[in-house]
Motif scaffolding. Structure first.
Motif, PDB file in Angstrom:
ATOM      1  N   MET A  58      17.903  24.657  73.241  1.00 52.20           N
ATOM      2  CA  MET A  58      18.802  25.684  72.707  1.00 52.20           C
ATOM      3  C   MET A  58      20.248  25.210  72.610  1.00 52.20           C
ATOM      4  O   MET A  58      20.994  25.615  71.739  1.00 52.20           O
ATOM      5  N   THR A  59      20.622  24.312  73.525  1.00 51.30           N
ATOM      6  CA  THR A  59      21.964  23.736  73.520  1.00 51.30           C
ATOM      7  C   THR A  59      21.949  22.459  74.343  1.00 51.30           C
ATOM      8  O   THR A  59      21.091  22.275  75.201  1.00 51.30           O
ATOM      9  N   GLN A  90      22.861  26.778  70.140  1.00 53.76           N
ATOM     10  CA  GLN A  90      22.628  28.216  70.316  1.00 53.76           C
ATOM     11  C   GLN A  90      22.484  28.976  68.992  1.00 53.76           C
ATOM     12  O   GLN A  90      22.681  30.187  68.935  1.00 53.76           O
ATOM     13  N   ASP A  91      22.091  28.287  67.931  1.00 50.28           N
ATOM     14  CA  ASP A  91      21.919  28.909  66.617  1.00 50.28           C
ATOM     15  C   ASP A  91      20.450  28.782  66.211  1.00 50.28           C
ATOM     16  O   ASP A  91      19.987  27.685  65.891  1.00 50.28           O
ATOM     17  N   GLN A  92      19.725  29.915  66.205  1.00 53.00           N
ATOM     18  CA  GLN A  92      18.294  29.851  65.924  1.00 53.00           C
ATOM     19  C   GLN A  92      17.997  29.435  64.484  1.00 53.00           C
ATOM     20  O   GLN A  92      17.046  28.700  64.226  1.00 53.00           O
ATOM     21  N   ASP A  93      18.795  29.894  63.530  1.00 51.48           N
ATOM     22  CA  ASP A  93      18.586  29.472  62.138  1.00 51.48           C
ATOM     23  C   ASP A  93      18.741  27.960  62.017  1.00 51.48           C
ATOM     24  O   ASP A  93      17.967  27.292  61.313  1.00 51.48           O
ATOM     25  N   LYS A  94      19.722  27.433  62.695  1.00 50.12           N
ATOM     26  CA  LYS A  94      19.940  25.987  62.678  1.00 50.12           C
ATOM     27  C   LYS A  94      18.770  25.268  63.350  1.00 50.12           C
ATOM     28  O   LYS A  94      18.312  24.228  62.867  1.00 50.12           O
ATOM     29  N   VAL A 115      16.073  28.835  71.006  1.00 53.15           N
ATOM     30  CA  VAL A 115      17.305  29.613  71.155  1.00 53.15           C
ATOM     31  C   VAL A 115      16.951  31.083  71.318  1.00 53.15           C
ATOM     32  O   VAL A 115      17.411  31.753  72.240  1.00 53.15           O
ATOM     33  N   ASP A 116      16.123  31.585  70.411  1.00 54.73           N
ATOM     34  CA  ASP A 116      15.710  32.988  70.392  1.00 54.73           C
ATOM     35  C   ASP A 116      14.188  33.036  70.430  1.00 54.73           C
ATOM     36  O   ASP A 116      13.529  32.502  69.545  1.00 54.73           O
ATOM     37  N   TRP A 117      13.645  33.666  71.453  1.00 57.10           N
ATOM     38  CA  TRP A 117      12.200  33.615  71.671  1.00 57.10           C
ATOM     39  C   TRP A 117      11.397  34.267  70.544  1.00 57.10           C
ATOM     40  O   TRP A 117      10.225  33.948  70.344  1.00 57.10           O
ATOM     41  N   GLU A 118      12.024  35.139  69.735  1.00 59.05           N
ATOM     42  CA  GLU A 118      11.337  35.793  68.623  1.00 59.05           C
ATOM     43  C   GLU A 118      11.612  35.095  67.294  1.00 59.05           C
ATOM     44  O   GLU A 118      10.691  34.817  66.526  1.00 59.05           O
ATOM     45  N   ARG A 119      12.881  34.804  67.016  1.00 60.86           N
ATOM     46  CA  ARG A 119      13.274  34.303  65.704  1.00 60.86           C
ATOM     47  C   ARG A 119      12.908  32.838  65.474  1.00 60.86           C
ATOM     48  O   ARG A 119      13.108  32.309  64.374  1.00 60.86           O
ATOM     49  N   VAL A 120      12.301  32.212  66.459  1.00 60.37           N
ATOM     50  CA  VAL A 120      11.821  30.844  66.292  1.00 60.37           C
ATOM     51  C   VAL A 120      10.476  30.809  65.555  1.00 60.37           C
ATOM     52  O   VAL A 120       9.992  29.740  65.169  1.00 60.37           O
ATOM     53  N   LYS A 121       9.892  31.960  65.302  1.00 61.65           N
ATOM     54  CA  LYS A 121       8.537  32.030  64.721  1.00 61.65           C
ATOM     55  C   LYS A 121       8.379  31.252  63.406  1.00 61.65           C
ATOM     56  O   LYS A 121       7.357  30.562  63.234  1.00 61.65           O
TER      57      LYS A 121
END
Length: 332
Positions: A58-59, A90-94, A115-121
């Protein structure tokens, strides 16, 4: 007469020469066989085509992830393979975009700390489509069906240990919690802490706010909180950088006296502050162990060995009283 003598001598030694010649030929063939065998071994060794592994955290603005990465890199390179890594800051889109890039670079296995447990899908879906195996480390993803194994500290228990230690030190507390809702490792720690004090009116949470698991963000959060003039005497950081950020803000405003500060990691920086007596305790974990286990399980799976879908590593509490049992300047 002299010519006959020479001829006779030659005839007399000819059988022996044949014998020696045959012996030399046999010896030569044995040596050739050995050398050829060695060459074959070299050829076999040279035939190893390095696998490409990927890693994303994540970082890298946290020494914990440096140690985790070093353990993974050492294990992969030790097997003659290649590890490439990315820092999404810390940027999930990145992070999703970087994972797509690593897929294009030919990774077979991805060590993933989201970074984000959901948006990494979307990245998980891309890995499945490309046939990339995912080892989920340190922070659990929501969609676990996309990963072959999760390897993490028992984060819930880490929170329990902090609450138990706090309750030993004070009979009552007004508690500030530095959370990070998109990071399951921290939310599970907080939940373990909350469940341990639940039902005991002597211990009350008076403020909870996200600190992104980072020193600077947590310091700013506590600085803003101090303006609210809410009475408190305990701070729980979701990790060590969060707790140290809180310490920095409290010291800046000269509010640290009488405040117990708990972190979770067991980092050298936190242990140094523990040695000075300005923080209270940390529920320690071992990034090196997580990395080593992750690499072993990846190679086991590639070798056709069945691996556990979830592996939990027990944390332990470090306080000033038992600090001498641990190396202050290093990770566990």
């Amino acid at each position: 007469m002299e010519k006959k003598m020479k001829k006779s001598t030659i005839k007399m030694w000819f059988p022996h020469c044949c014998f020696l010649k045959g012996f030399c030929v046999i010896g030569f063939m044995i040596c050739l066989s050995i050398l050829t065998g060695c060459g074959m071994l070299r050829d076999n060794k040279e035939e190893h085509v390095p696998r490409v592994f990927g890693a994303t955290y994540m970082t890298r603005n946290n020494p914990y992830f440096d140690v985790l990465h070093e353990a993974i890199e050492e294990g992969v390179s030790g097997n003659g393979d290649i590890l490439i890594s990315r820092d999404p800051s810390q940027d999930q889109d990145k992070q999703n975009a970087q994972i797509m890039e690593m897929i294009e670079e030919g990774i077979e296995v991805l060590f993933l700390n989201p970074v984000d447990w959901e948006r990494v899908k979307p990245a998980l879906e891309a890995c499945r489509e490309a046939g990339v195996l995912v080892i989920n480390i340190d922070t659990v993803v929501k969609d676990r069906e996309y990963v072959i194994s999760v390897i993490e500290t028992d984060n819930y228990q880490a929170g329990v240990l902090c609450a138990q230690e706090m309750m030993k030190q004070v009979d009552s507390a007004r508690i500030v919690i530095i959370d990070n809702p998109i990071q399951t490792s921290i939310t599970n720690r907080v939940q373990g802490f909350l469940d341990t004090i639940e039902g005991n009116e002597n211990y009350q949470v008076v403020y909870t706010q996200a600190g992104a698991g980072e020193f600077e963000v947590s310091a700013d959060m506590i600085a803003e909180f101090l303006k609210k003039d809410i009475e408190f005497n305990v701070v729980l950081g979701g990790n060590d950088p969060s707790a140290l950020g809180a310490l920095a803000a409290l010291q800046q405003y000269h509010r640290e006296d009488g405040v117990l500060i708990y972190g979770i990691d067991g980092s050298p920086d936190f242990k140094a502050m523990l040695e000075l007596g300005v923080v209270s305790g940390t529920s320690a974990q071992s990034p090196k162990t997580i990395g080593e286990v992750a690499v072993k399980k990846a190679y086991d799976y590639l070798s056709g060995i069945e691996i556990e879908p979830y592996i939990s590593i027990e944390p332990y509490m470090i306080t000033r009283e038992n600090l001498s049992d641990y190396e202050v300047n290093g990770w566990q």
